[in-house]
Design a protein around this motif. Sequence first.
Motif, PDB file in Angstrom:
ATOM      1  N   VAL A  25     -42.125  64.159  35.196  1.00  0.00           N
ATOM      2  CA  VAL A  25     -42.695  65.200  36.053  1.00  0.00           C
ATOM      3  C   VAL A  25     -44.131  64.835  36.427  1.00  0.00           C
ATOM      4  O   VAL A  25     -44.545  65.007  37.580  1.00  0.00           O
ATOM      5  N   GLU A  26     -44.880  64.297  35.471  1.00  0.00           N
ATOM      6  CA  GLU A  26     -46.262  63.875  35.750  1.00  0.00           C
ATOM      7  C   GLU A  26     -46.280  62.764  36.801  1.00  0.00           C
ATOM      8  O   GLU A  26     -47.083  62.794  37.737  1.00  0.00           O
ATOM      9  N   ASN A  27     -45.384  61.789  36.657  1.00  0.00           N
ATOM     10  CA  ASN A  27     -45.293  60.706  37.648  1.00  0.00           C
ATOM     11  C   ASN A  27     -44.920  61.244  39.013  1.00  0.00           C
ATOM     12  O   ASN A  27     -45.478  60.824  40.031  1.00  0.00           O
ATOM     13  N   ARG A  28     -43.979  62.169  39.056  1.00  0.00           N
ATOM     14  CA  ARG A  28     -43.536  62.749  40.321  1.00  0.00           C
ATOM     15  C   ARG A  28     -44.692  63.499  40.998  1.00  0.00           C
ATOM     16  O   ARG A  28     -44.900  63.392  42.209  1.00  0.00           O
ATOM     17  N   THR A  29     -45.463  64.238  40.212  1.00  0.00           N
ATOM     18  CA  THR A  29     -46.597  64.982  40.746  1.00  0.00           C
ATOM     19  C   THR A  29     -47.640  64.027  41.330  1.00  0.00           C
ATOM     20  O   THR A  29     -48.178  64.261  42.419  1.00  0.00           O
ATOM     21  N   ARG A  30     -47.907  62.940  40.613  1.00  0.00           N
ATOM     22  CA  ARG A  30     -48.880  61.946  41.087  1.00  0.00           C
ATOM     23  C   ARG A  30     -48.392  61.317  42.386  1.00  0.00           C
ATOM     24  O   ARG A  30     -49.155  61.153  43.338  1.00  0.00           O
ATOM     25  N   LEU A  31     -47.100  60.980  42.441  1.00  0.00           N
ATOM     26  CA  LEU A  31     -46.539  60.382  43.655  1.00  0.00           C
ATOM     27  C   LEU A  31     -46.576  61.357  44.830  1.00  0.00           C
ATOM     28  O   LEU A  31     -46.828  60.954  45.967  1.00  0.00           O
ATOM     29  N   ASP A  32     -46.318  62.642  44.564  1.00  0.00           N
ATOM     30  CA  ASP A  32     -46.399  63.658  45.626  1.00  0.00           C
ATOM     31  C   ASP A  32     -47.806  63.711  46.213  1.00  0.00           C
ATOM     32  O   ASP A  32     -47.977  63.790  47.432  1.00  0.00           O
ATOM     33  N   ALA A  33     -48.812  63.653  45.332  1.00  0.00           N
ATOM     34  CA  ALA A  33     -50.202  63.694  45.795  1.00  0.00           C
ATOM     35  C   ALA A  33     -50.518  62.455  46.629  1.00  0.00           C
ATOM     36  O   ALA A  33     -51.149  62.552  47.688  1.00  0.00           O
ATOM     37  N   GLN A  34     -50.067  61.290  46.172  1.00  0.00           N
ATOM     38  CA  GLN A  34     -50.308  60.057  46.916  1.00  0.00           C
ATOM     39  C   GLN A  34     -49.601  60.076  48.268  1.00  0.00           C
ATOM     40  O   GLN A  34     -50.158  59.624  49.269  1.00  0.00           O
ATOM     41  N   LEU A  35     -48.387  60.611  48.294  1.00  0.00           N
ATOM     42  CA  LEU A  35     -47.638  60.704  49.541  1.00  0.00           C
ATOM     43  C   LEU A  35     -48.371  61.594  50.536  1.00  0.00           C
ATOM     44  O   LEU A  35     -48.550  61.229  51.700  1.00  0.00           O
ATOM     45  N   SER A  36     -48.832  62.744  50.063  1.00  0.00           N
ATOM     46  CA  SER A  36     -49.575  63.665  50.929  1.00  0.00           C
ATOM     47  C   SER A  36     -50.829  63.009  51.486  1.00  0.00           C
ATOM     48  O   SER A  36     -51.113  63.101  52.687  1.00  0.00           O
ATOM     49  N   GLU A  37     -51.559  62.349  50.615  1.00  0.00           N
ATOM     50  CA  GLU A  37     -52.803  61.701  51.030  1.00  0.00           C
ATOM     51  C   GLU A  37     -52.536  60.629  52.087  1.00  0.00           C
ATOM     52  O   GLU A  37     -53.227  60.564  53.107  1.00  0.00           O
ATOM     53  N   ASN A  38     -51.536  59.815  51.871  1.00  0.00           N
ATOM     54  CA  ASN A  38     -51.237  58.747  52.819  1.00  0.00           C
ATOM     55  C   ASN A  38     -50.678  59.281  54.136  1.00  0.00           C
ATOM     56  O   ASN A  38     -50.912  58.700  55.194  1.00  0.00           O
ATOM     57  N   GLU A  39     -49.938  60.377  54.090  1.00  0.00           N
ATOM     58  CA  GLU A  39     -49.453  60.987  55.330  1.00  0.00           C
ATOM     59  C   GLU A  39     -50.618  61.560  56.137  1.00  0.00           C
ATOM     60  O   GLU A  39     -50.621  61.473  57.370  1.00  0.00           O
ATOM     61  N   MET A  40     -51.621  62.111  55.445  1.00  0.00           N
ATOM     62  CA  MET A  40     -52.810  62.604  56.153  1.00  0.00           C
ATOM     63  C   MET A  40     -53.559  61.444  56.809  1.00  0.00           C
ATOM     64  O   MET A  40     -54.013  61.559  57.950  1.00  0.00           O
ATOM     65  N   VAL A  41     -53.663  60.328  56.109  1.00  0.00           N
ATOM     66  CA  VAL A  41     -54.338  59.148  56.665  1.00  0.00           C
ATOM     67  C   VAL A  41     -53.582  58.660  57.894  1.00  0.00           C
ATOM     68  O   VAL A  41     -54.180  58.326  58.919  1.00  0.00           O
ATOM     69  N   LYS A  42     -52.256  58.660  57.812  1.00  0.00           N
ATOM     70  CA  LYS A  42     -51.436  58.223  58.954  1.00  0.00           C
ATOM     71  C   LYS A  42     -51.680  59.126  60.170  1.00  0.00           C
ATOM     72  O   LYS A  42     -51.803  58.634  61.298  1.00  0.00           O
ATOM     73  N   SER A  83     -39.976  55.088  47.838  1.00  0.00           N
ATOM     74  CA  SER A  83     -38.985  54.419  46.989  1.00  0.00           C
ATOM     75  C   SER A  83     -39.242  54.734  45.519  1.00  0.00           C
ATOM     76  O   SER A  83     -38.296  54.948  44.753  1.00  0.00           O
ATOM     77  N   GLU A  84     -40.507  54.792  45.116  1.00  0.00           N
ATOM     78  CA  GLU A  84     -40.843  55.151  43.739  1.00  0.00           C
ATOM     79  C   GLU A  84     -40.416  56.588  43.435  1.00  0.00           C
ATOM     80  O   GLU A  84     -39.936  56.882  42.343  1.00  0.00           O
ATOM     81  N   MET A  85     -40.599  57.479  44.406  1.00  0.00           N
ATOM     82  CA  MET A  85     -40.212  58.874  44.214  1.00  0.00           C
ATOM     83  C   MET A  85     -38.707  58.998  43.999  1.00  0.00           C
ATOM     84  O   MET A  85     -38.263  59.791  43.181  1.00  0.00           O
ATOM     85  N   SER A  86     -37.939  58.208  44.724  1.00  0.00           N
ATOM     86  CA  SER A  86     -36.481  58.293  44.538  1.00  0.00           C
ATOM     87  C   SER A  86     -36.084  57.779  43.151  1.00  0.00           C
ATOM     88  O   SER A  86     -35.159  58.306  42.549  1.00  0.00           O
ATOM     89  N   LEU A  87     -36.814  56.780  42.632  1.00  0.00           N
ATOM     90  CA  LEU A  87     -36.527  56.281  41.290  1.00  0.00           C
ATOM     91  C   LEU A  87     -36.897  57.308  40.223  1.00  0.00           C
ATOM     92  O   LEU A  87     -36.185  57.478  39.241  1.00  0.00           O
ATOM     93  N   VAL A  88     -38.007  58.005  40.415  1.00  0.00           N
ATOM     94  CA  VAL A  88     -38.467  58.989  39.447  1.00  0.00           C
ATOM     95  C   VAL A  88     -37.617  60.250  39.521  1.00  0.00           C
ATOM     96  O   VAL A  88     -37.328  60.868  38.497  1.00  0.00           O
ATOM     97  N   SER A  89     -37.197  60.636  40.722  1.00  0.00           N
ATOM     98  CA  SER A  89     -36.435  61.874  40.893  1.00  0.00           C
ATOM     99  C   SER A  89     -35.031  61.773  40.317  1.00  0.00           C
ATOM    100  O   SER A  89     -34.459  62.780  39.897  1.00  0.00           O
ATOM    101  N   CYS A  90     -34.482  60.599  40.307  1.00  0.00           N
ATOM    102  CA  CYS A  90     -33.105  60.401  39.842  1.00  0.00           C
ATOM    103  C   CYS A  90     -32.902  60.912  38.410  1.00  0.00           C
ATOM    104  O   CYS A  90     -31.994  61.688  38.162  1.00  0.00           O
ATOM    105  N   PRO A  91     -33.731  60.511  37.437  1.00  0.00           N
ATOM    106  CA  PRO A  91     -33.517  60.989  36.061  1.00  0.00           C
ATOM    107  C   PRO A  91     -33.835  62.470  35.858  1.00  0.00           C
ATOM    108  O   PRO A  91     -33.342  63.090  34.951  1.00  0.00           O
ATOM    109  N   ILE A  92     -34.700  63.025  36.709  1.00  0.00           N
ATOM    110  CA  ILE A  92     -35.067  64.444  36.555  1.00  0.00           C
ATOM    111  C   ILE A  92     -33.865  65.278  36.924  1.00  0.00           C
ATOM    112  O   ILE A  92     -33.440  66.157  36.292  1.00  0.00           O
TER     113      ILE A  92
END
Length: 92
Positions: A25-42, A83-92
């Motif tokens: 869950v911690e990894n997923r939260t970190r990835l969500d934040a990174q995704l949001s940040e990079n989408e804003m940059v885009k 791709s990392e999010m899909s790997l982390v989400s699978c076991p959750i």
Amino acid sequence: MSLEFRFQSASTEYQKIQTELAGLVENRTRLDAQLSENEMVKKEFAQLTPSNVVYKLVGPVLVPQDQNEAKTNVETRLEFIKSEMSLVSCPI
């Protein structure tokens, strides 16, 4: 095998699974934040004109960077994060 031993084993296994889940869950939260940040940059990059200068932070210094290279880097990061999010989400 006594009931107490089985209960203790089950409790230990449960705690182990809880710890693993908390890490996921911690990894997923970190990835969500990174995704949001990079989408804003885009989105910000989409508003740039060719005359705008893009800078990259390298250590404590801002270094000019080619716009196309910067856009490509953000796209690559977005793909990697997804791709990392899909790997982390699978076991959750």
